[in-house]
Design a protein around this motif. Sequence first.
Motif, short mmCIF file in Angstrom:
data_model
loop_
_atom_site.label_atom_id
_atom_site.label_comp_id
_atom_site.label_asym_id
_atom_site.label_seq_id
_atom_site.Cartn_x
_atom_site.Cartn_y
_atom_site.Cartn_z
N UNK A 12 0.92 -1.04 -0.06
CA UNK A 12 0.17 -0.09 0.16
C UNK A 12 0.84 1.26 0.03
N UNK A 13 0.44 2.10 -1.20
CA UNK A 13 1.59 3.44 -1.25
C UNK A 13 0.55 4.64 -1.16
N UNK A 14 -0.73 4.37 -1.18
CA UNK A 14 -1.86 5.56 -1.10
C UNK A 14 -2.99 5.08 -0.80
N UNK A 15 -3.72 5.89 -0.23
CA UNK A 15 -5.30 5.36 0.40
C UNK A 15 -5.96 6.70 0.41
N UNK A 16 -7.27 6.36 0.17
CA UNK A 16 -8.27 7.57 0.22
C UNK A 16 -9.86 6.51 0.67
N UNK A 17 -10.52 7.43 1.38
CA UNK A 17 -11.72 6.83 2.01
C UNK A 17 -12.87 7.78 1.78
N UNK A 18 -14.00 7.45 1.65
CA UNK A 18 -15.32 8.30 1.79
C UNK A 18 -16.11 7.56 2.67
N UNK A 19 -16.67 8.55 3.23
CA UNK A 19 -17.74 8.33 4.75
C UNK A 19 -19.17 8.91 4.33
N UNK A 20 -20.06 8.00 4.81
CA UNK A 20 -21.35 8.76 4.82
C UNK A 20 -21.50 9.61 5.89
N UNK A 21 -22.13 10.84 5.40
CA UNK A 21 -22.63 11.94 6.10
C UNK A 21 -24.02 12.46 5.82
N UNK A 22 -24.49 13.32 6.83
CA UNK A 22 -25.68 14.16 6.57
C UNK A 22 -25.12 15.39 6.29
N UNK A 48 6.64 8.01 -2.39
CA UNK A 48 6.04 7.82 -3.62
C UNK A 48 5.36 9.07 -4.00
N UNK A 49 5.62 10.26 -3.72
CA UNK A 49 5.07 11.79 -3.97
C UNK A 49 5.27 12.06 -5.38
N UNK A 50 4.58 12.86 -6.20
CA UNK A 50 4.95 13.15 -7.22
C UNK A 50 4.76 12.22 -8.35
N UNK A 51 4.08 11.14 -8.43
CA UNK A 51 3.82 10.26 -9.60
C UNK A 51 2.41 10.19 -9.80
#
Length: 196
Positions: free
Chosen positions: A71-81, A105-108
């Motif tokens: 794992x070299x990057x991550x993103x998550x999305x969360x339920x909200x109101x 690994x930035x800049x790739x």
Amino acid sequence: MATVLGSVRAFFAQSAYSIDQENPGDVVARERLLDRAMGEARFRNSSEKLRRGRVPADGLALVARDPDGYVIGTVRLWNVEAGVDASGNAVPALLLGPLAVDPEHEGKGIGSALMRAAVTEAATRGHGAVLLVGDAPYYERFGFFADKAKHLVMPGPSERDRFLALELKQGWLGGAAGVLVPSGRRFGRAGLRKAA
């Protein structure tokens, strides 16, 4: 449900990384990556208040992997109101974050690829809007703007010009006003299995 991740994987097959769904085996690697990229301050921001005790939205926890599968990057999305509309009904939305790439690994283009994959997957799954707290010059290229979130408030201190929104369905946030509150599944054994 067919998703766009298959085509994203094919696109990156020739790259030095691939985008994939997060799985339970990624948890420790993701947390270490976030520690390196963001430090302990990440636990004190207002977005964390909305994520605490919750699991990410279905199918919206993504990772970037190097050719060896790390794992070299991550993103998550969360339920909200996202506040309420003019009729007093809660407005469902997603909160994006954290987005992080291993400093080595930035800049790739990994962060951009994760953003595009996350937004595309959220739209494919029928969500109406995505909100985040971040640097406008970076996120505007993905369609996030402060004016879309002008009647919404984070549940804690945040810089107004860094609170941004993207409507996946036109007009979704048009009448929304108020404070964001979490609405996703609570963390637990069943939630943990589904989150990955």
